[in-house]
Design a protein around this motif. Structure first.
Motif, mmCIF file in Angstrom:
data_model
loop_
_atom_site.group_PDB
_atom_site.id
_atom_site.type_symbol
_atom_site.label_atom_id
_atom_site.label_comp_id
_atom_site.label_asym_id
_atom_site.label_seq_id
_atom_site.Cartn_x
_atom_site.Cartn_y
_atom_site.Cartn_z
ATOM 1 N N ILE A 73 0.858 -1.188 0.000
ATOM 2 C CA ILE A 73 0.000 0.000 0.000
ATOM 3 C C ILE A 73 0.892 1.234 0.000
ATOM 4 C CG2 ILE A 73 -1.629 1.356 1.398
ATOM 5 C CD1 ILE A 73 -2.827 -1.297 2.352
ATOM 6 N N GLU A 74 0.503 2.228 -0.771
ATOM 7 C CA GLU A 74 1.234 3.492 -0.850
ATOM 8 C C GLU A 74 0.406 4.627 -0.260
ATOM 9 O OE1 GLU A 74 3.988 3.449 -4.846
ATOM 10 O OE2 GLU A 74 1.858 3.891 -5.092
ATOM 11 N N GLU A 75 1.117 5.613 0.251
ATOM 12 C CA GLU A 75 0.519 6.909 0.571
ATOM 13 C C GLU A 75 1.403 7.979 -0.038
ATOM 14 O OE1 GLU A 75 -0.854 8.282 4.261
ATOM 15 O OE2 GLU A 75 -2.014 6.474 4.757
ATOM 16 N N ASP A 76 0.788 8.810 -0.888
ATOM 17 C CA ASP A 76 1.528 9.891 -1.578
ATOM 18 C C ASP A 76 2.761 9.348 -2.300
ATOM 19 O OD1 ASP A 76 -0.282 11.838 -0.587
ATOM 20 O OD2 ASP A 76 0.802 11.896 1.302
ATOM 21 N N GLY A 77 2.595 8.197 -2.930
ATOM 22 C CA GLY A 77 3.680 7.606 -3.710
ATOM 23 C C GLY A 77 4.731 6.891 -2.902
ATOM 24 N N LYS A 78 4.545 6.807 -1.592
ATOM 25 C CA LYS A 78 5.513 6.151 -0.713
ATOM 26 C C LYS A 78 4.972 4.799 -0.266
ATOM 27 C CE LYS A 78 7.864 6.799 3.747
ATOM 28 N NZ LYS A 78 7.993 7.678 4.933
ATOM 29 N N MET A 79 5.777 3.739 -0.370
ATOM 30 C CA MET A 79 5.377 2.421 0.116
ATOM 31 C C MET A 79 5.407 2.438 1.645
ATOM 32 S SD MET A 79 7.055 -1.341 -0.665
ATOM 33 C CE MET A 79 6.844 -1.210 -2.436
ATOM 34 N N VAL A 80 4.242 2.177 2.268
ATOM 35 C CA VAL A 80 4.159 2.294 3.723
ATOM 36 C C VAL A 80 3.805 0.972 4.409
ATOM 37 C CG1 VAL A 80 3.577 4.736 3.611
ATOM 38 C CG2 VAL A 80 1.730 3.035 3.642
ATOM 39 N N ALA A 81 3.360 -0.016 3.651
ATOM 40 C CA ALA A 81 3.029 -1.318 4.229
ATOM 41 C C ALA A 81 3.171 -2.383 3.157
ATOM 42 C CB ALA A 81 1.619 -1.320 4.799
ATOM 43 N N SER A 82 3.583 -3.570 3.565
ATOM 44 C CA SER A 82 3.706 -4.658 2.592
ATOM 45 C C SER A 82 3.669 -6.005 3.299
ATOM 46 C CB SER A 82 5.002 -4.537 1.781
ATOM 47 O OG SER A 82 6.131 -4.882 2.555
ATOM 48 N N ALA A 83 3.437 -7.048 2.517
ATOM 49 C CA ALA A 83 3.528 -8.426 2.988
ATOM 50 C C ALA A 83 3.882 -9.276 1.787
ATOM 51 C CB ALA A 83 2.225 -8.899 3.619
ATOM 52 N N SER A 84 4.607 -10.354 2.036
ATOM 53 C CA SER A 84 5.116 -11.180 0.946
ATOM 54 C C SER A 84 4.796 -12.650 1.190
ATOM 55 C CB SER A 84 6.639 -11.017 0.815
ATOM 56 O OG SER A 84 7.018 -9.675 0.641
ATOM 57 N N LEU B 266 0.905 -26.236 -4.049
ATOM 58 C CA LEU B 266 -0.024 -26.566 -2.979
ATOM 59 C C LEU B 266 -0.086 -25.545 -1.853
ATOM 60 C CD1 LEU B 266 0.864 -30.368 -2.562
ATOM 61 C CD2 LEU B 266 -1.028 -29.388 -3.865
ATOM 62 N N SER B 267 0.983 -24.812 -1.620
ATOM 63 C CA SER B 267 1.043 -23.974 -0.430
ATOM 64 C C SER B 267 1.985 -22.795 -0.619
ATOM 65 C CB SER B 267 1.487 -24.812 0.782
ATOM 66 O OG SER B 267 2.667 -25.543 0.491
ATOM 67 N N ALA B 268 1.954 -21.879 0.362
ATOM 68 C CA ALA B 268 2.829 -20.706 0.344
ATOM 69 C C ALA B 268 3.017 -20.203 1.766
ATOM 70 C CB ALA B 268 2.232 -19.598 -0.529
ATOM 71 N N MET B 269 4.199 -19.663 2.042
ATOM 72 C CA MET B 269 4.522 -19.130 3.356
ATOM 73 C C MET B 269 4.407 -17.597 3.330
ATOM 74 S SD MET B 269 5.711 -19.607 6.511
ATOM 75 C CE MET B 269 6.409 -21.251 6.512
ATOM 76 N N ILE B 270 3.707 -17.028 4.320
ATOM 77 C CA ILE B 270 3.602 -15.583 4.460
ATOM 78 C C ILE B 270 4.790 -15.064 5.272
ATOM 79 C CG2 ILE B 270 2.204 -13.670 5.311
ATOM 80 C CD1 ILE B 270 0.830 -15.140 3.086
ATOM 81 N N VAL B 271 5.464 -14.038 4.760
ATOM 82 C CA VAL B 271 6.607 -13.438 5.455
ATOM 83 C C VAL B 271 6.570 -11.923 5.252
ATOM 84 C CG1 VAL B 271 8.115 -15.463 5.204
ATOM 85 C CG2 VAL B 271 8.106 -13.700 3.424
ATOM 86 N N GLY B 272 7.384 -11.233 6.011
ATOM 87 C CA GLY B 272 7.621 -9.810 5.770
ATOM 88 C C GLY B 272 6.414 -8.917 5.938
ATOM 89 N N VAL B 273 5.503 -9.258 6.856
ATOM 90 C CA VAL B 273 4.327 -8.412 7.093
ATOM 91 C C VAL B 273 4.777 -7.196 7.900
ATOM 92 C CG1 VAL B 273 1.996 -8.296 8.050
ATOM 93 C CG2 VAL B 273 2.872 -10.468 7.118
ATOM 94 N N CYS B 274 4.643 -6.009 7.322
ATOM 95 C CA CYS B 274 5.181 -4.834 8.013
ATOM 96 C C CYS B 274 4.458 -3.549 7.606
ATOM 97 C CB CYS B 274 6.675 -4.687 7.743
ATOM 98 S SG CYS B 274 7.115 -4.458 6.009
ATOM 99 N N THR B 275 4.452 -2.587 8.527
ATOM 100 C CA THR B 275 3.919 -1.247 8.279
ATOM 101 C C THR B 275 4.858 -0.236 8.914
ATOM 102 O OG1 THR B 275 1.644 -2.090 8.391
ATOM 103 C CG2 THR B 275 1.937 0.294 8.533
ATOM 104 N N GLU B 276 5.197 0.793 8.172
ATOM 105 C CA GLU B 276 6.026 1.861 8.740
ATOM 106 C C GLU B 276 5.322 2.449 9.956
ATOM 107 O OE1 GLU B 276 7.786 6.155 7.352
ATOM 108 O OE2 GLU B 276 7.782 4.532 5.871
ATOM 109 N N GLU B 277 6.089 2.753 11.000
ATOM 110 C CA GLU B 277 5.507 3.106 12.295
ATOM 111 C C GLU B 277 4.508 4.255 12.215
ATOM 112 O OE1 GLU B 277 6.966 3.786 16.918
ATOM 113 O OE2 GLU B 277 8.438 3.623 15.309
ATOM 114 N N ALA B 278 4.800 5.270 11.406
ATOM 115 C CA ALA B 278 3.923 6.444 11.327
ATOM 116 C C ALA B 278 2.586 6.148 10.669
ATOM 117 C CB ALA B 278 4.635 7.564 10.567
ATOM 118 N N TYR B 279 2.463 4.989 10.045
ATOM 119 C CA TYR B 279 1.229 4.660 9.308
ATOM 120 C C TYR B 279 0.483 3.476 9.916
ATOM 121 C CZ TYR B 279 3.288 7.748 5.824
ATOM 122 O OH TYR B 279 3.836 8.829 5.167
ATOM 123 N N ARG B 280 0.795 3.131 11.143
ATOM 124 C CA ARG B 280 0.131 2.006 11.791
ATOM 125 C C ARG B 280 -1.246 2.405 12.329
ATOM 126 N NH1 ARG B 280 5.468 -0.650 14.858
ATOM 127 N NH2 ARG B 280 6.584 -1.104 12.896
#
Length: 260
Positions: free
Chosen positions: A177-188, A195-209
């Motif tokens: 997700i972006e705000e004003d063109g800046k990536m502020v949250a992501s998950a991979s 058959l399956s997939a592992m979720i990793v890297g779930v994160c949000t920049e502190e100011a946008y939590r």
């Protein structure tokens, strides 16, 4: 009897691995990606007297993952690890399986995490009005920069290379997700397979939590992967974080132990 498996054993092997696709996602992914003849990878199988495959051991470089549905000859697998590993190797897998090796192998530091999976998208609703984007190779540096900006995250020297490789081989994907063109949250995802997939890297920049961004991205991942017939899974060691995932449809299925 224990022997190295070949492509002729593929159907038999996957019949075993599909019994627990989440716990076996790394083995499934490595076999689908690299097959049976790569010099950096081996897969051995243990058969009973009726020719039934009961247990397997994967070597990927110096990382080993055993899996068994019943009792197995742990000492024989341990001997294979001794014969094929360097002095420093990683052993990981379903806790009740890998912990049997503790008294027969020189193992590194032990880490145990909760392991959960999601097989439904019924709770993954409410993302229609949020602009969630799918990353491309052009976004790799921005993803790494976001992760590095977050105190709770540790990025390895090979993080960028591994992220790019996953996108190139379709074994991972990242939504953001972006705000004003800046990536502020992501998950991979990582280790995606048929058959399956592992979720990793779930994160949000502190100011946008506290805006629900991470949950929205997780819901999008759940919707898309479930629609593709895949089971999602993830590790967590913080029960508070575990409760968040459970509200999205994840459930605990056991623990995963790694010796580094």
């Amino acid at each position: 009897m224990i022997r190295r498996l070949t492509k002729n054993d593929h159907k038999l092997l996957f019949s075993l691995l599909k019994e627990e696709p989440s716990f076996n996602l790394f083995i499934i992914g490595d076999i689908e990606s690299f097959g049976y003849d790569a010099d950096f990878q081996d897969i051995w199988g243990e058969f009973d007297e009726n020719g039934t495959l009961n247990a397997v051991l994967l070597r990927y470089y110096d990382s080993y993952i055993p899996y068994a549905r019943t009792s197995f000859h742990m000492e024989a697998f341990a001997q294979l690890i001794r014969q094929t590993s360097t002095s420093s190797f990683v052993l990981s897998g379903k806790s009740e399986i890998v912990e049997q090796f503790e008294h027969v192998l020189p193992l590194g530091n032990k880490r145990v995490t909760y392991f959960c999976e999601c097989q439904t998208d019924k709770l993954a609703t409410g993302t229609e009005n949020i602009d969630i984007k799918k990353a491309t190779l052009d976004d790799v540096d921005r993803i790494i920069a976001l992760r590095q900006s977050i105190a709770e995250f540790t990025t390895t020297p090979r993080a960028r290379e591994m992220l790019a490789k996953g996108l190139e081989t379709n074994t991972s994907r990242t939504y953001y997700i972006e705000e004003d063109g800046k990536m502020v949250a992501s998950a991979s995802t990582t280790a995606e397979n048929s058959l399956s997939a592992m979720i990793v890297g779930v994160c949000t920049e502190e100011a946008y939590r506290q805006k629900g961004y991470a949950s929205a991205i997780m819901k999008k991942l759940i919707q898309d992967l479930i629609s593709e017939g895949k089971t999602l899974c993830l590790f967590y060691d913080n029960p508070k974080a575990g409760n968040i995932y459970k509200r999205l449809g994840f459930r605990d299925i056991g623990t995963w132990t790694m010796y580094l």
